[in-house]
Design an enzyme around this catalytic site. Sequence first.
Site, PDB file in Angstrom:
ATOM      1  N   SER A  94       0.843  -1.190   0.000  1.00  3.73           N
ATOM      2  CA  SER A  94       0.000   0.000   0.000  1.00  3.73           C
ATOM      3  C   SER A  94       0.877   1.238   0.000  1.00  3.73           C
ATOM      4  O   SER A  94       2.018   1.213   0.495  1.00  3.73           O
ATOM      5  CB  SER A  94      -0.912   0.011   1.229  1.00  3.73           C
ATOM      6  OG  SER A  94      -1.573   1.251   1.366  1.00  3.73           O
ATOM      7  N   TYR A 107      -1.923   0.921  10.537  1.00 10.90           N
ATOM      8  CA  TYR A 107      -1.866   0.419   9.160  1.00 10.90           C
ATOM      9  C   TYR A 107      -0.639   0.960   8.442  1.00 10.90           C
ATOM     10  O   TYR A 107       0.034   0.227   7.708  1.00 10.90           O
ATOM     11  CB  TYR A 107      -3.152   0.819   8.434  1.00 10.90           C
ATOM     12  CG  TYR A 107      -3.311   0.227   7.059  1.00 10.90           C
ATOM     13  CD1 TYR A 107      -3.210  -1.142   6.848  1.00 10.90           C
ATOM     14  CD2 TYR A 107      -3.599   1.031   5.961  1.00 10.90           C
ATOM     15  CE1 TYR A 107      -3.380  -1.685   5.586  1.00 10.90           C
ATOM     16  CE2 TYR A 107      -3.779   0.504   4.702  1.00 10.90           C
ATOM     17  CZ  TYR A 107      -3.662  -0.859   4.513  1.00 10.90           C
ATOM     18  OH  TYR A 107      -3.829  -1.403   3.264  1.00 10.90           O
ATOM     19  N   ALA A 110       2.213  -1.121   9.707  1.00  8.79           N
ATOM     20  CA  ALA A 110       2.155  -2.492   9.220  1.00  8.79           C
ATOM     21  C   ALA A 110       2.581  -2.589   7.763  1.00  8.79           C
ATOM     22  O   ALA A 110       3.298  -3.518   7.374  1.00  8.79           O
ATOM     23  CB  ALA A 110       0.732  -3.038   9.389  1.00  8.79           C
TER      24      ALA A 110
END
Length: 210
Positions: A94, A107, A110
């Site tokens: 991402s 997030y 991560a």
Amino acid sequence: AAAAPAVHTLVADATDPAAMAEALAQVRADAGRPLDVAVGTVSHERHDDALALDAAALRASVEGTAGAALALAQPAARQMVDAGRPGRIVLIGSLHATLAFPGTAGYNTAEAALLALARSLARDLLRHRIAVNVVEPGWILTSGERRFHTPERLAAAAAAHPWGRLGTVEDVAAAVAFLASPAAEYVTGTTLRVDGGMSLAMTELPGGTA
């Protein structure tokens, strides 16, 4: 016309190394050959401001993202190594890995961990000619995005997007197919962004980096 490839569905906990090893062993048994390509698509996304994030939530984010990637990559790579043949591992990451989106501290962390893991795997698997790469999507219109955002928000984002639309799952699949193909035989340890220029023009999107 070419026959459609066989599809086998297995249910397993993507963060459990033993369960994933068992699932991939079953794939090998069903196919009658070791894996050539493994694609990891699992992530644990939750929206927490950095001041609200607690240690348990951070662990869950990292385990559900980088942990899941490792649980897939290790048994996949072992099959390839044991067979003495090269292979490909592609992990879906991402933009959060390198861009600190607000309100998603766990997030962000991560996805950064997943990116570091992919490069570490790529380095250690060089001698086995197993390529490990990351596809880094931007804003992709998925069912998950529809849960997080209203239709009005998504429409506004698409209109303001530098490419004039949000990405599609087909855009991401094409990137994965390239990295799994003979055309990418010499590519490893890299990140392929599929974001339509989103990371180049974040301030132009609704809410800036939100």
